[in-house]
Design a protein around this motif. Structure first.
Motif, PDB file in Angstrom:
ATOM      1  N   LEU A   1       0.831  -1.214   0.000  1.00  0.00           N
ATOM      2  CA  LEU A   1       0.000   0.000   0.000  1.00  0.00           C
ATOM      3  C   LEU A   1       0.861   1.257   0.000  1.00  0.00           C
ATOM      4  CD1 LEU A   1      -2.814  -1.204   2.412  1.00  0.00           C
ATOM      5  CD2 LEU A   1      -3.065  -0.669  -0.033  1.00  0.00           C
ATOM      6  N   VAL A   2       2.006   1.213   0.660  1.00  0.00           N
ATOM      7  CA  VAL A   2       2.938   2.349   0.622  1.00  0.00           C
ATOM      8  C   VAL A   2       3.513   2.482  -0.791  1.00  0.00           C
ATOM      9  CG1 VAL A   2       5.174   3.193   1.456  1.00  0.00           C
ATOM     10  CG2 VAL A   2       3.478   2.339   3.091  1.00  0.00           C
ATOM     11  N   GLU A   3       3.951   1.372  -1.384  1.00  0.00           N
ATOM     12  CA  GLU A   3       4.509   1.409  -2.737  1.00  0.00           C
ATOM     13  C   GLU A   3       3.489   1.891  -3.761  1.00  0.00           C
ATOM     14  OE1 GLU A   3       6.084  -2.515  -3.397  1.00  0.00           O
ATOM     15  OE2 GLU A   3       7.758  -2.185  -1.997  1.00  0.00           O
ATOM     16  N   ALA A   4       2.211   1.582  -3.541  1.00  0.00           N
ATOM     17  CA  ALA A   4       1.152   2.015  -4.454  1.00  0.00           C
ATOM     18  C   ALA A   4       0.727   3.457  -4.212  1.00  0.00           C
ATOM     19  CB  ALA A   4      -0.060   1.093  -4.317  1.00  0.00           C
ATOM     20  N   GLY A   5       1.246   4.081  -3.154  1.00  0.00           N
ATOM     21  CA  GLY A   5       0.907   5.474  -2.870  1.00  0.00           C
ATOM     22  C   GLY A   5      -0.417   5.652  -2.147  1.00  0.00           C
ATOM     23  N   VAL A   6      -0.947   4.578  -1.547  1.00  0.00           N
ATOM     24  CA  VAL A   6      -2.202   4.652  -0.793  1.00  0.00           C
ATOM     25  C   VAL A   6      -1.932   5.093   0.643  1.00  0.00           C
ATOM     26  CG1 VAL A   6      -4.142   3.267   0.085  1.00  0.00           C
ATOM     27  CG2 VAL A   6      -3.324   2.940  -2.264  1.00  0.00           C
ATOM     28  N   LEU A   7      -0.834   4.610   1.196  1.00  0.00           N
ATOM     29  CA  LEU A   7      -0.376   5.001   2.536  1.00  0.00           C
ATOM     30  C   LEU A   7       1.034   5.554   2.425  1.00  0.00           C
ATOM     31  CD1 LEU A   7      -1.365   1.809   4.603  1.00  0.00           C
ATOM     32  CD2 LEU A   7      -2.561   4.008   4.627  1.00  0.00           C
ATOM     33  N   GLU A   8       1.428   6.329   3.430  1.00  0.00           N
ATOM     34  CA  GLU A   8       2.818   6.753   3.521  1.00  0.00           C
ATOM     35  C   GLU A   8       3.262   6.617   4.968  1.00  0.00           C
ATOM     36  OE1 GLU A   8       3.041  10.780   2.162  1.00  0.00           O
ATOM     37  OE2 GLU A   8       1.829  11.550   3.804  1.00  0.00           O
ATOM     38  N   LEU A   9       4.552   6.413   5.134  1.00  0.00           N
ATOM     39  CA  LEU A   9       5.120   6.362   6.482  1.00  0.00           C
ATOM     40  C   LEU A   9       5.421   7.781   6.936  1.00  0.00           C
ATOM     41  CD1 LEU A   9       7.487   3.289   6.296  1.00  0.00           C
ATOM     42  CD2 LEU A   9       5.626   3.635   7.929  1.00  0.00           C
ATOM     43  N   ALA A  10       5.075   8.068   8.164  1.00  0.00           N
ATOM     44  CA  ALA A  10       5.307   9.398   8.734  1.00  0.00           C
ATOM     45  C   ALA A  10       5.835   9.220  10.150  1.00  0.00           C
ATOM     46  CB  ALA A  10       3.996  10.188   8.751  1.00  0.00           C
ATOM     47  N   PRO A  11       6.566  10.207  10.642  1.00  0.00           N
ATOM     48  CA  PRO A  11       7.000  10.135  12.044  1.00  0.00           C
ATOM     49  C   PRO A  11       5.776  10.044  12.956  1.00  0.00           C
ATOM     50  CG  PRO A  11       8.078  11.950  10.897  1.00  0.00           C
ATOM     51  CD  PRO A  11       7.009  11.424   9.983  1.00  0.00           C
ATOM     52  N   ALA A  12       5.931   9.344  14.064  1.00  0.00           N
ATOM     53  CA  ALA A  12       4.819   9.167  15.003  1.00  0.00           C
ATOM     54  C   ALA A  12       4.299  10.511  15.479  1.00  0.00           C
ATOM     55  CB  ALA A  12       5.264   8.321  16.182  1.00  0.00           C
ATOM     56  N   SER A  13       2.988  10.627  15.554  1.00  0.00           N
ATOM     57  CA  SER A  13       2.360  11.883  15.959  1.00  0.00           C
ATOM     58  C   SER A  13       2.613  12.212  17.430  1.00  0.00           C
ATOM     59  CB  SER A  13       0.853  11.825  15.689  1.00  0.00           C
ATOM     60  OG  SER A  13       0.287  10.700  16.336  1.00  0.00           O
ATOM     61  N   ASP A  14       3.041  11.216  18.227  1.00  0.00           N
ATOM     62  CA  ASP A  14       3.309  11.467  19.641  1.00  0.00           C
ATOM     63  C   ASP A  14       4.771  11.809  19.921  1.00  0.00           C
ATOM     64  OD1 ASP A  14       4.596   9.038  19.364  1.00  0.00           O
ATOM     65  OD2 ASP A  14       3.306   7.963  20.784  1.00  0.00           O
ATOM     66  N   GLY A  15       5.570  11.948  18.848  1.00  0.00           N
ATOM     67  CA  GLY A  15       6.971  12.315  19.004  1.00  0.00           C
ATOM     68  C   GLY A  15       7.898  11.161  19.344  1.00  0.00           C
ATOM     69  N   SER A  16       7.347   9.942  19.446  1.00  0.00           N
ATOM     70  CA  SER A  16       8.196   8.783  19.754  1.00  0.00           C
ATOM     71  C   SER A  16       9.021   8.407  18.524  1.00  0.00           C
ATOM     72  CB  SER A  16       7.331   7.600  20.202  1.00  0.00           C
ATOM     73  OG  SER A  16       6.542   7.137  19.127  1.00  0.00           O
ATOM     74  N   ALA A  17       9.863   7.415  18.673  1.00  0.00           N
ATOM     75  CA  ALA A  17      10.758   6.990  17.591  1.00  0.00           C
ATOM     76  C   ALA A  17      10.046   6.130  16.553  1.00  0.00           C
ATOM     77  CB  ALA A  17      11.934   6.215  18.180  1.00  0.00           C
ATOM     78  N   TYR A  18       8.793   5.807  16.778  1.00  0.00           N
ATOM     79  CA  TYR A  18       8.055   4.946  15.861  1.00  0.00           C
ATOM     80  C   TYR A  18       7.615   5.702  14.615  1.00  0.00           C
ATOM     81  CZ  TYR A  18       7.806   1.688  19.742  1.00  0.00           C
ATOM     82  OH  TYR A  18       8.126   0.837  20.754  1.00  0.00           O
ATOM     83  N   SER A  19       7.234   4.932  13.600  1.00  0.00           N
ATOM     84  CA  SER A  19       6.620   5.495  12.399  1.00  0.00           C
ATOM     85  C   SER A  19       5.150   5.113  12.378  1.00  0.00           C
ATOM     86  CB  SER A  19       7.290   4.948  11.139  1.00  0.00           C
ATOM     87  OG  SER A  19       8.615   5.402  11.040  1.00  0.00           O
ATOM     88  N   GLU A  20       4.369   5.884  11.668  1.00  0.00           N
ATOM     89  CA  GLU A  20       2.946   5.616  11.527  1.00  0.00           C
ATOM     90  C   GLU A  20       2.588   5.565  10.049  1.00  0.00           C
ATOM     91  OE1 GLU A  20       1.313   7.731  15.581  1.00  0.00           O
ATOM     92  OE2 GLU A  20       1.080   8.818  13.698  1.00  0.00           O
ATOM     93  N   TYR A  21       1.519   4.849   9.754  1.00  0.00           N
ATOM     94  CA  TYR A  21       0.993   4.768   8.394  1.00  0.00           C
ATOM     95  C   TYR A  21      -0.149   5.764   8.271  1.00  0.00           C
ATOM     96  CZ  TYR A  21       3.747   0.555   7.966  1.00  0.00           C
ATOM     97  OH  TYR A  21       4.784  -0.339   7.911  1.00  0.00           O
ATOM     98  N   VAL A  22      -0.041   6.640   7.275  1.00  0.00           N
ATOM     99  CA  VAL A  22      -1.008   7.711   7.088  1.00  0.00           C
ATOM    100  C   VAL A  22      -1.561   7.615   5.670  1.00  0.00           C
ATOM    101  CG1 VAL A  22      -1.299  10.222   7.091  1.00  0.00           C
ATOM    102  CG2 VAL A  22       0.328   9.149   8.668  1.00  0.00           C
ATOM    103  N   LEU A  23      -2.863   7.792   5.535  1.00  0.00           N
ATOM    104  CA  LEU A  23      -3.474   7.799   4.211  1.00  0.00           C
ATOM    105  C   LEU A  23      -2.974   8.994   3.402  1.00  0.00           C
ATOM    106  CD1 LEU A  23      -7.096   6.951   5.303  1.00  0.00           C
ATOM    107  CD2 LEU A  23      -5.761   5.584   3.685  1.00  0.00           C
ATOM    108  N   THR A  24      -2.631   8.751   2.159  1.00  0.00           N
ATOM    109  CA  THR A  24      -2.288   9.824   1.231  1.00  0.00           C
ATOM    110  C   THR A  24      -3.583  10.342   0.603  1.00  0.00           C
ATOM    111  OG1 THR A  24      -2.123   8.297  -0.609  1.00  0.00           O
ATOM    112  CG2 THR A  24      -0.092   8.692   0.667  1.00  0.00           C
ATOM    113  N   ALA A  25      -3.490  11.343  -0.247  1.00  0.00           N
ATOM    114  CA  ALA A  25      -4.673  11.813  -0.975  1.00  0.00           C
ATOM    115  C   ALA A  25      -5.256  10.661  -1.791  1.00  0.00           C
ATOM    116  CB  ALA A  25      -4.314  12.994  -1.872  1.00  0.00           C
TER     117      ALA A  25
END
Length: 152
Positions: free
Chosen positions: A60-84
């Motif tokens: 889904l990331v490769e298809a541009g449906v989701l993207e990885l983003a830094p965690a919204s809570d400032g932790s070292a984790y990444s989150e999956y966020v819907l793209t347009a």
């Protein structure tokens, strides 16, 4: 069975299914609409094997449906966020939900509901409409097949 790619098909439905055509991918997108963003939360909600989830999320990331983003809570984790592109799948998920409500539940059987966040009212039925806004049934449309490119 070997998976066949429809990525170069001339049918938009086939190409769409190439990206989101397995149930795990659509359920991941559904959960993303519900605010799920972390791998562990997807895994907990879906009960899918970690390897399968990782494969689907990567696709889904490769298809541009989701993207990885830094965690919204400032932790070292990444989150999956819907793209347009991913957010544009909302109408698809809503249509599947309405079809499921109409055909897959017994009368009075409990189910989740999609409601307007502002006032809690049920979401109106989706319709296919003509350019002049009149509703269209399946037998009032046709598919015009792609024509080969000139010189092909």
């Amino acid at each position: 069975m070997r998976r066949v790619s429809f990525g170069s098909a001339d049918c938009p439905v086939a190409r769409a299914l190439d990206v989101i055509g397995d149930w795990w991918s659509l359920l991941i997108v559904r959960d993303a609409f519900d605010g799920v963003r972390r791998f562990g939360a997807f895994q907990k909600n879906l009960g899918v094997a970690k390897g399968m989830l990782a494969t689907r999320l990567q696709a889904l990331v490769e298809a541009g449906v989701l993207e990885l983003a830094p965690a919204s809570d400032g932790s070292a984790y990444s989150e999956y966020v819907l793209t347009a592109k991913g957010r544009d799948l909302f109408v698809v998920v809503a249509a599947l939900r309405q079809w499921g409500e109409d055909h897959l539940f017994a009368a009075g059987e409990p189910r989740s509901a999609l409601v307007d966040a502002r006032d809690g009212a049920p979401v109106a039925r989706l319709e296919v409409r003509a350019a002049d806004a009149r509703p269209l049934a399946f037998d009032e449309t046709r598919v015009e097949k792609a024509r080969p490119a000139k010189g092909a």
